[in-house]
Write an enzyme that holds these catalytic residues in place. Structure first.
Site, PDB file in Angstrom:
ATOM      1  N   PHE A  18       1.802  -3.583   3.765  1.00 18.61           N
ATOM      2  CA  PHE A  18       2.117  -4.922   4.252  1.00 18.61           C
ATOM      3  C   PHE A  18       3.572  -5.249   3.938  1.00 18.61           C
ATOM      4  CE2 PHE A  18      -2.451  -6.841   3.991  1.00 18.61           C
ATOM      5  CZ  PHE A  18      -2.787  -6.170   5.153  1.00 18.61           C
ATOM      6  N   LYS A  50      -8.992   8.750   3.004  1.00 16.95           N
ATOM      7  CA  LYS A  50      -9.625   7.437   2.870  1.00 16.95           C
ATOM      8  C   LYS A  50     -11.059   7.411   3.407  1.00 16.95           C
ATOM      9  CE  LYS A  50      -5.299   4.804   2.708  1.00 16.95           C
ATOM     10  NZ  LYS A  50      -4.316   5.900   2.822  1.00 16.95           N
ATOM     11  N   HIS A  61      -9.812   2.755   0.586  1.00 15.92           N
ATOM     12  CA  HIS A  61      -8.380   2.459   0.505  1.00 15.92           C
ATOM     13  C   HIS A  61      -8.058   1.905  -0.875  1.00 15.92           C
ATOM     14  CE1 HIS A  61      -4.382   1.609   1.432  1.00 15.92           C
ATOM     15  NE2 HIS A  61      -4.491   0.847   2.510  1.00 15.92           N
ATOM     16  N   HIS A  89      -1.582   8.254   6.420  1.00 16.92           N
ATOM     17  CA  HIS A  89      -1.990   6.996   5.795  1.00 16.92           C
ATOM     18  C   HIS A  89      -3.427   6.681   6.207  1.00 16.92           C
ATOM     19  CE1 HIS A  89      -1.383   3.253   3.737  1.00 16.92           C
ATOM     20  NE2 HIS A  89      -1.564   2.524   4.825  1.00 16.92           N
ATOM     21  N   CYS A 119       0.799  -1.227   0.000  1.00 17.87           N
ATOM     22  CA  CYS A 119       0.000   0.000   0.000  1.00 17.87           C
ATOM     23  C   CYS A 119       0.832   1.277   0.000  1.00 17.87           C
ATOM     24  CB  CYS A 119      -0.966  -0.005   1.179  1.00 17.87           C
ATOM     25  SG  CYS A 119      -2.162  -1.347   1.094  1.00 17.87           S
ATOM     26  N   GLU A 149      -0.045   5.107  14.040  1.00 15.45           N
ATOM     27  CA  GLU A 149       0.355   6.283  13.264  1.00 15.45           C
ATOM     28  C   GLU A 149       0.199   7.544  14.099  1.00 15.45           C
ATOM     29  OE1 GLU A 149      -0.166   8.377   8.867  1.00 15.45           O
ATOM     30  OE2 GLU A 149      -1.678   6.927   9.532  1.00 15.45           O
TER      31      GLU A 149
END
Length: 406
Positions: A394, A330, A335, A300, A160, A311
């Site tokens: 990931f 998002k 996403h 993010h 991502c 985060e």
């Protein structure tokens, strides 16, 4: 490193099929998730954010038959970006044009169609284009063929964070003199039953089926996961001196890039955000800036419980307890996986241009464990000179971009 100029951008997102429509919808905080996406069938979580009114054949012509949807989205965004930069592929030196496209996963459409025929022993009808259509480099290759870009081209895959990584790699190519123009960004078209089912089994998708529009809610106390989304974001990058010589408007400068790997877990972020700290500090050093110079963080912000909390805590440490205003797109877009970092970089450019930070949609009650100044309900206007855009993926991949006002 020298900053490079952003001279064009193209966006194809669930918020709109171009940059202007996307910006309006994101600033309005209008969520785009649909209750039941027909493409997802009867999987447990059939929520998705899809690009509205996207007719690939009308936009791209007859050649669309040989491409999967992710290539359609990328090519449409690429055409927008090149036009926005005032470039003409018919007259440019294509050998000096590079293309770097971030993609999180390979395309599923053609490969699963072929797999069904394989299991049915219908070998003669399996398309000979199955491999060329589904490999992660297909979008970059199609862009090169359509635009006559003959410089270095590649697909970048860091889950991502792929779109942000692609922009950093393209910047490095420009600074190294490998090309004079770089078209870079990310794309993803993951709205496939297998992708949805896999994320659902991991427990990362929101199950707010009774309220699709409210399902993606970054940093909210009631968040329960992200919503699968498709989209593409491509930016045209040039060395600043070349942009000045062309006498074209510079939208912003890509001033810094930092990357790191957590080396911790295949899916969970490092509990103390150690890799994020390294990437953020590297991006600042690359840009020649301090944390106090950053006026906004495009987070993010996936809407998953663990990621948002970590985060938030990491930003507090980085900024010594006082991070600047934060937002996550998002909540509106869902996403977009490998495309997210590029789309959010483009939104950061627009934030600098319009001097407005878009709100985080669906943030009704900030999680008490997340002590951030998250913009919500309406855009927040103000003079912003530099934005940090975070992207994580990931495998522990982290990428941070620093964009400065032109």
């Amino acid at each position: 490193m020298s900053a490079v100029a952003v001279t064009g951008l193209g966006l194809v997102t669930p918020a709109g099929a171009d940059a202007a429509a996307t910006w309006r919808t994101v600033c309005a905080g209008s969520a785009t998730a649909a209750a039941v996406d027909p493409a997802l069938g009867d999987v447990p979580v059939p929520l998705a954010c899809r690009v509205p009114d996207f007719d690939a054949r009308t936009l791209l012509g007859r050649e669309v038959w040989r491409m999967d949807r992710f290539a359609h989205l990328a090519l449409a965004a690429a055409h927008q970006a090149v036009a926005d930069a005032g470039l003409d592929p018919a007259t440019w030196d294509g050998a000096r044009v590079g293309v770097v496209v971030g993609v999180g996963t390979e395309s599923k459409d053609a490969s699963f169609t072929a797999a069904r025929k394989l299991h049915g022993r219908d070998y003669a009808t399996v398309s000979p284009l199955t491999i060329p259509r589904t490999t992660t480099n297909a979008a970059a290759a199609e862009i090169c063929m359509a635009l006559g870009a003959g410089g270095p081209s590649m697909a970048v895959t860091t889950a991502c964070s792929s779109g942000a990584t692609a922009l950093g790699v393209a910047r490095d190519l420009l600074v190294a003199g490998r090309c004079d123009v770089a078209l870079a960004g990310g794309v993803e078209a993951p709205c496939h039953p297998m992708t949805s089912l896999s994320f659902s089994r991991m427990g990362t998708l929101s199950t707010r089926l009774h309220d699709p529009a409210g399902a993606s809610r970054p940093f909210d106390a009631d968040r329960d996961g992200f919503v699968l989304a498709e989209g593409a974001g491509l930016l045209v990058l040039e060395r600043a001196e070349d942009a000045r010589a062309r006498r074209v408007p510079v939208l912003a400068h890509l001033a810094g890039y930092g990357a790191s790997t957590d080396a911790h877990h295949y899916a969970a972020p490092h509990p103390e955000g150690a890799g994020v700290v390294r990437a953020f500090q590297a991006a600042l050093a690359d840009a020649g800036l301090q944390t106090g110079d950053i006026g906004h963080v495009n987070a993010h912000g996936t809407g998953t419980p663990m990621n948002d909390r970590i985060e938030g805590a990491t930003l507090r440490r980085l900024f010594r307890g006082s991070p600047p205003p934060v937002t996550s797109a998002k909540g509106v877009l869902g996403h977009t996986l490998g495309a997210a970092g590029a789309i959010e970089a483009a939104l950061s450019v627009l934030t600098l241009r319009h001097r407005a930070i878009p709100p985080t949609a669906n943030l009704d009650t900030l999680d008490p464990e997340i002590d951030l100044d998250v913009v919500t309900k309406a855009p927040r206007e103000g003079a912003i000179e530099a934005v940090a855009s975070n992207s994580f993926g990931f495998g522990g991949h982290n990428a941070v971009l620093i964009l400065r006002r032109a």
